[in-house]
Design a protein around this motif. Structure first.
Motif, mmCIF file in Angstrom:
data_model
loop_
_atom_site.group_PDB
_atom_site.id
_atom_site.type_symbol
_atom_site.label_atom_id
_atom_site.label_comp_id
_atom_site.label_asym_id
_atom_site.label_seq_id
_atom_site.Cartn_x
_atom_site.Cartn_y
_atom_site.Cartn_z
ATOM 1 N N ILE A 26 0.805 -1.281 0.158
ATOM 2 C CA ILE A 26 -0.008 0.087 -0.114
ATOM 3 C C ILE A 26 0.858 1.188 -0.025
ATOM 4 C CG2 ILE A 26 -1.498 1.469 1.301
ATOM 5 C CD1 ILE A 26 -2.790 -1.166 2.536
ATOM 6 N N PHE A 27 1.839 1.350 0.756
ATOM 7 C CA PHE A 27 2.917 2.403 0.969
ATOM 8 C C PHE A 27 3.517 2.829 -0.367
ATOM 9 C CE2 PHE A 27 6.901 4.300 1.326
ATOM 10 C CZ PHE A 27 6.683 5.382 1.800
ATOM 11 N N PHE A 28 4.017 1.776 -0.882
ATOM 12 C CA PHE A 28 4.753 2.044 -2.399
ATOM 13 C C PHE A 28 3.627 2.286 -3.312
ATOM 14 C CE2 PHE A 28 8.087 -0.568 -0.268
ATOM 15 C CZ PHE A 28 8.919 0.381 -0.298
ATOM 16 N N ILE A 29 2.433 1.665 -3.510
ATOM 17 C CA ILE A 29 1.583 2.064 -4.380
ATOM 18 C C ILE A 29 1.208 3.471 -4.289
ATOM 19 C CG2 ILE A 29 -0.733 1.794 -5.218
ATOM 20 C CD1 ILE A 29 1.408 0.011 -6.620
ATOM 21 N N PHE A 30 0.904 3.829 -3.183
ATOM 22 C CA PHE A 30 0.292 5.436 -2.760
ATOM 23 C C PHE A 30 1.584 6.215 -3.298
ATOM 24 C CE2 PHE A 30 -3.398 3.831 -0.092
ATOM 25 C CZ PHE A 30 -4.213 4.179 -1.208
ATOM 26 N N ALA A 31 2.736 5.636 -2.514
ATOM 27 C CA ALA A 31 3.699 6.926 -2.827
ATOM 28 C C ALA A 31 4.008 7.232 -4.065
ATOM 29 C CB ALA A 31 5.102 6.147 -2.251
ATOM 30 N N ILE A 32 3.938 6.189 -5.160
ATOM 31 C CA ILE A 32 4.336 6.468 -6.428
ATOM 32 C C ILE A 32 3.009 7.238 -7.066
ATOM 33 C CG2 ILE A 32 4.740 5.365 -8.736
ATOM 34 C CD1 ILE A 32 6.393 3.277 -7.210
ATOM 35 N N ALA A 33 1.906 6.762 -6.795
ATOM 36 C CA ALA A 33 0.784 7.192 -7.290
ATOM 37 C C ALA A 33 0.730 8.861 -7.173
ATOM 38 C CB ALA A 33 -0.488 6.387 -7.123
ATOM 39 N N MET A 34 0.884 9.154 -5.745
ATOM 40 C CA MET A 34 0.766 10.416 -5.305
ATOM 41 C C MET A 34 1.692 11.428 -6.049
ATOM 42 S SD MET A 34 -0.382 10.511 -1.283
ATOM 43 C CE MET A 34 1.463 10.569 -0.822
ATOM 44 N N THR A 35 3.081 10.933 -6.104
ATOM 45 C CA THR A 35 3.905 11.666 -6.980
ATOM 46 C C THR A 35 3.638 11.861 -8.461
ATOM 47 O OG1 THR A 35 5.512 10.319 -5.557
ATOM 48 C CG2 THR A 35 6.531 11.704 -7.429
ATOM 49 N N VAL A 36 2.899 11.112 -8.874
ATOM 50 C CA VAL A 36 2.437 11.184 -10.381
ATOM 51 C C VAL A 36 1.409 12.126 -10.265
ATOM 52 C CG1 VAL A 36 1.947 10.255 -12.491
ATOM 53 C CG2 VAL A 36 3.563 9.236 -11.175
ATOM 54 N N VAL A 37 0.248 11.750 -9.682
ATOM 55 C CA VAL A 37 -0.989 12.520 -9.702
ATOM 56 C C VAL A 37 -0.872 14.041 -9.111
ATOM 57 C CG1 VAL A 37 -3.256 12.364 -8.876
ATOM 58 C CG2 VAL A 37 -2.137 10.419 -9.683
ATOM 59 N N VAL A 38 -0.427 14.172 -7.963
ATOM 60 C CA VAL A 38 -0.316 15.341 -7.341
ATOM 61 C C VAL A 38 0.909 16.152 -7.861
ATOM 62 C CG1 VAL A 38 -0.083 16.911 -5.163
ATOM 63 C CG2 VAL A 38 -1.380 14.646 -5.316
ATOM 64 N N PHE A 39 0.638 16.644 -8.825
ATOM 65 C CA PHE A 39 1.884 17.200 -9.640
ATOM 66 C C PHE A 39 2.168 18.700 -9.183
ATOM 67 C CE2 PHE A 39 4.408 18.768 -13.689
ATOM 68 C CZ PHE A 39 5.063 17.683 -13.438
ATOM 69 N N HIS A 40 2.789 18.930 -8.314
ATOM 70 C CA HIS A 40 3.042 20.130 -7.760
ATOM 71 C C HIS A 40 4.652 20.187 -7.255
ATOM 72 C CE1 HIS A 40 2.578 23.404 -4.539
ATOM 73 N NE2 HIS A 40 1.417 23.657 -5.314
ATOM 74 N N PRO A 41 5.112 21.573 -7.268
ATOM 75 C CA PRO A 41 6.399 21.515 -6.879
ATOM 76 C C PRO A 41 6.942 21.259 -5.513
ATOM 77 C CG PRO A 41 5.558 23.531 -8.026
ATOM 78 C CD PRO A 41 4.518 22.669 -7.993
ATOM 79 N N ALA A 42 5.868 21.606 -4.536
ATOM 80 C CA ALA A 42 6.329 21.201 -3.112
ATOM 81 C C ALA A 42 6.235 20.021 -3.029
ATOM 82 C CB ALA A 42 5.185 22.114 -2.206
ATOM 83 N N ALA A 43 5.011 19.339 -3.501
ATOM 84 C CA ALA A 43 4.877 17.792 -3.173
ATOM 85 C C ALA A 43 5.876 17.054 -3.932
ATOM 86 C CB ALA A 43 3.318 17.431 -3.758
ATOM 87 N N LEU A 44 6.215 17.503 -5.170
ATOM 88 C CA LEU A 44 7.208 16.757 -5.782
ATOM 89 C C LEU A 44 8.687 16.767 -4.896
ATOM 90 C CD1 LEU A 44 6.409 17.688 -9.407
ATOM 91 C CD2 LEU A 44 6.423 15.353 -8.395
ATOM 92 N N ALA A 45 8.917 17.822 -4.495
ATOM 93 C CA ALA A 45 10.248 18.193 -3.865
ATOM 94 C C ALA A 45 10.217 17.253 -2.648
ATOM 95 C CB ALA A 45 10.395 19.629 -3.515
ATOM 96 N N VAL A 46 9.093 17.355 -1.764
ATOM 97 C CA VAL A 46 8.935 16.492 -0.744
ATOM 98 C C VAL A 46 9.350 14.996 -1.225
ATOM 99 C CG1 VAL A 46 7.277 15.610 1.186
ATOM 100 C CG2 VAL A 46 7.405 18.028 0.655
#
Lengths: 542, 297
Positions: free
Chosen positions: B16-36
């Motif tokens: 669950i962690f890895f799927i969400f981690a990767i999905a969030m990175t791709v879906v929430v395409f926002h500079p702050a989120a990507l940097a985090v």
């Protein structure tokens, strides 16, 4: 109780007229250790596969195979998987999972064993095989010998009644191979599993076997105890005769004159027999005779490759593989490098070929182009047929036909290189090296997994290459091949050359690192080969 | 990785962690989120695999990231804020920012995949999917095992081919001969892979693979900590996706950079960081516990 009984088994591959197996009948008692031998292409693998339900080749089949009295076709899939184990040649390809413990559990999981039972079985087999020390490791991090041991253990956890092994040690080095075979023998003795094994290393396997089956052209040509079968093969001068252990060949050579004891299969019994034969004063005379080594040309020929004080390591943090090693390769010789695993033989070869540079010291190449054959010949083939592959590197038509004749490759030219057997690939790769136009060729383990016939072909090819002005450096674990082929031997230990000398004198001085015939006759007749023992005994008789 | 505290959780939790981690990175395409995401992926990778992870980062994803940052503004001329002209094409701030975001996304996804490969060994993967799709899960795990093997085998092929004609006066390698050599290596590699897979398939069938009623050697029980971790992670992830849909993570690069309120992005980033920190926190917690127990001895 008969564990396997084969009746009139005949098999033809689809689209072929020649029978791959014809009228094979034999039956094997439970707990027997049976060695199946024969030349390449004699149908050994087809027979082995026919005894394992899911691996049995498709084609036209008549006759029957009974497993513990039950027809093989009537076994359920579950029984077929669990009761008959099968180990193949390539250690890597048989591993399915990425963890050692999971590989062990894989079979039992498949047949639906309950987890409590799996745990017990895995634990006891891991302990039996000494795997418990690397139980949690990644399968990729294991050595070839460990991988094959794991493949064997992964089958033994299913507690099979029958274990089929198809050339399981062909790609292992001798130390790992002996280790593997003695484990198989332990399985037979301590667990009572029926074993059928196909092997080239008859020196090691025959003393372990209860019985030997010999195949030729799809037929069973001999069946009996190792000594019986061996003696009849040698008497009939069959192609397999050369593959028999040296003690047995020596015994057979003089048995017309002196039949005293049981035929010896290993060095210890061979020695006892030889001592009996040579007891008395006249033996002493022959000793002094034998010690004078045959003179080999020891001229100061010019050097083609010179390694001067080379230090080498692969990564900064790792240990040195070569430690100030110096070695001179002279023009027109066959130099054999011997030594244990990890002594630095392959590294030294790569260095001489220019594939790597020492971080201290020098390698001087002054003998023209160099070509090196790496351990795995398969890495060299790029084309769809062997002919296309050889044409790619050959400079002219004459050369091509000369080399194909020399290595007897003509019937294989239209095959895909990957379809060739291990021995055929080894010869084909050697052909590429000979055709590369190099004056100096470096061969890393060219005799691995080869039967005696092929070794002779390769030895002859090297001799003729040297006669034409070439130079050969060869690493090998095969002491017999070394003694027959090489002019000079050098022994590597711990990254340095620890001994060097003409092949004859070199092996006479060694206690362990020498031919079986020499170990057997040390201090009695001091011969290097079985033929030599025979000659000396006959001379003594006169 | 062996002995990692995160692997003591149920494989489903890891997955669950890895799927969400990767999905969030791709879906929430926002500079702050990507940097985090990028920073946390590197920290986590180092925690799992040590220095090796940094070496990997600079050898592979970092290079791709640099290329992405440079190439995007050179080829994409959208955006209003022109920095300078390169020949005819305007080089814009917007294209540079977008390139940087893409770079961070690629880097983060690769590093999370790296962490994934450290944790999700084939048995753990099969514990997640083995019951529902045994063949698919095994094939998947075999592919994962195959890739590194193929890479190392390609290296061996190239070396062996070089050594075959070594030491002679070979022509210096030009681009054409290099390409030809690469093709040769690929062709050998393909044949090798096919050959291998036949053996492997035989070895699997010989050991009864595909029979009904497969069991599992290692049983993973779902415990309280698993449930807590799964609930927290899922909650945060669902919240992030909902925010994205509702416009909370607003970010447009073209024609001009536009983001939502800084305060909102800040709060969301902290929540997101909390999610990404789960494995790191678990590992560190285990370290502390270990140190304490050692000090008692």
């Amino acid at each position: 109780m008969e564990s396997i009984s084969v009746k009139d088994l005949t098999f033809t591959y689809p689209g072929r007229t020649a029978k791959a197996l014809s009228d094979i009948s034999f039956s094997i008692e439970a707990g027997q250790f049976v060695c199946l031998c024969g030349r390449t292409g004699s149908g050994k693998s087809t027979l082995m596969r026919s005894l394992k339900p899911v691996l049995a080749p498709h084609g036209e089949k008549t006759g029957s195979v009974l497993i513990f009295g039950k027809d093989m076709d009537e076994l359920t899939d579950r029984e077929g998987a669990a009761r008959i184990g099968y180990v193949m040649q390539n250690p890597d390809n048989q591993i399915v999972t990425d963890k050692v413990w999971h590989e062990l559990a894989f079979g039992p999981e498949n047949i639906g064993m309950d987890p409590e039972t799996i745990r017990v079985r895995v634990a006891e087999m891991a302990t039996f095989f000494g795997i418990h020390n690397w139980f949690e490791r990644d399968t990729d991090s294991l050595s070839g010998g460990q991988k094959q041991m794991l493949n064997l253990a992964a089958i033994m956890v299913m507690q099979p009644d029958i274990l089929l092994l198809d050339e399981p040690t062909a790609s292992l080095d001798p130390v790992a191979a002996v280790d593997f075979l003695s484990t198989v023998s332990r399985i037979c003795r301590e667990i009572g599993t029926t074993i059928i094994i196909c092997e080239h290393r008859l020196d090691e396997v025959l003393p372990l076997s209860d019985r030997v089956l010999v195949m030729d052209e799809g037929r069973l040509t001999a069946d009996g105890s190792p000594a019986e079968v061996g003696l009849s093969l040698i008497a009939g001068d069959e192609p397999m005769a050369k593959a028999m252990p040296a003690p047995l060949r020596a015994y057979a050579g003089v048995s017309g004159v002196l039949v005293s004891k049981e035929a010896p299969l290993d060095v210890a019994s061979g020695r006892r027999w030889l001592m009996d034969v040579c007891s008395g004063a006249e033996a002493k005379e022959t000793v002094s005779d034998a010690v004078s080594p045959v003179e080999k040309k020891e001229t100061a020929a010019e050097s083609v490759i010179e390694v001067k004080g080379a230090w080498m390591r692969y990564e900064r943090d790792l240990d040195d593989v070569l430690k100030g090693l110096s070695l001179t390769v002279r023009k027109g010789e066959i130099l054999a490098l011997v030594g244990g695993n990890g002594a630095g033989k392959s590294t030294l070869m790569t260095l001489m070929a220019g594939g790597a540079k020492p971080y201290r010291g020098k390698v001087v190449r002054s003998g023209g182009p160099v070509s090196m054959l790496t351990q795995n010949p398969q890495l060299l083939f790029t084309e769809d047929t062997l002919e296309a592959d050889l044409r790619m590197i050959a400079t002219n038509e004459e050369e091509l036909s000369r080399v194909t004749d020399l290595l007897q490759l003509a019937p294989l030219l239209t095959s895909h290189p990957f379809d060739l057997s291990g021995g055929e690939q080894q010869r084909a790769a050697l052909a590429k090296v000979l055709l590369s136009g190099a004056d100096v060729i470096l061969l890393d383990e060219p005799t691995k997994g080869l039967d005696e016939g092929f070794k002779e072909i390769i030895g002859n090819a090297l001799r003729s290459f040297v006669k034409d002005g070439g130079t050969v450096v060869v690493t090998t674990h095969d002491v017999d091949f070394c003694a027959r082929t090489a002019d000079r031997c050098a022994m590597l230990f711990n990254g340095q050359i620890t001994g060097e000398g003409a092949a004859n004198t070199f092996f006479h001085g060694n206690e362990f690192y020498t031919t079986a015939a020499n170990r057997m006759s040390r201090g009695i007749l001091d011969a290097l080969f079985a033929e030599e023992i025979v000659e000396k005994i006959k001379a003594m008789e006169r | 990785m062996n002995g990692s505290a995160f692997t003591k959780f149920h494989p489903v939790v890891n997955f669950i962690f890895f799927i969400f981690a990767i999905a969030m990175t791709v879906v929430v395409f926002h500079p702050a989120a990507l940097a985090v995401s990028l920073v946390m992926s590197i920290i986590t990778a180092v925690k799992f695999a040590g220095k090796k992870a940094l070496k990997y980062f600079f050898a592979f994803p970092f290079v791709i990231m640099i290329i992405s940052v440079i190439l995007n503004p050179l080829f994409v001329h959208k955006g209003l804020t022109v920095m300078f002209y390169l020949g005819e094409g305007p080089v814009t701030v917007e294209a540079l920012v977008y390139g940087a975001c893409t770079a961070m996304m690629i880097g983060a996804v690769i590093m999370w995949s790296y962490c994934y490969s450290q944790i999700m060994t084939s048995d753990r993967f099969m514990a997640v999917f083995g019951k529902a799709a045994p063949s698919t899960s095994l094939v998947f795990s075999m592919i994962l095992r195959f890739l590194p093997r193929a890479k190392s085998h390609a290296g061996k092929i190239a070396a062996a081919q070089d050594l075959l004609c070594a030491g002679g006066e070979t022509a210096p390698e030009n681009r054409k001969s290099k390409v030809r050599k690469g093709m040769r290596v690929m062709s050998v590699l393909t044949t090798w892979a096919l050959e291998n897979s036949i053996d492997t398939a035989d070895s699997m069938r010989a050991r009864g693979y595909g029979l009904a009623g497969r069991t599992m050697y290692r049983k993973y029980a779902f415990c309280g900590a698993d449930i807590a971790a799964a609930v927290i992670m899922t909650a945060i992830a669902v919240w992030m996706f909902a925010e994205k849909a509702a416009g909370g993570w607003m970010f447009y690069a073209y024609p001009q950079i536009m983001t939502g309120s800084r305060a909102e992005a800040g709060v969301l980033s902290i929540a997101m960081a909390l999610f990404y920190a789960v494995p790191f926190i678990i590992e560190t917690w285990e370290d502390i516990r270990w140190n304490r127990s050692v000090s008692k001895i």
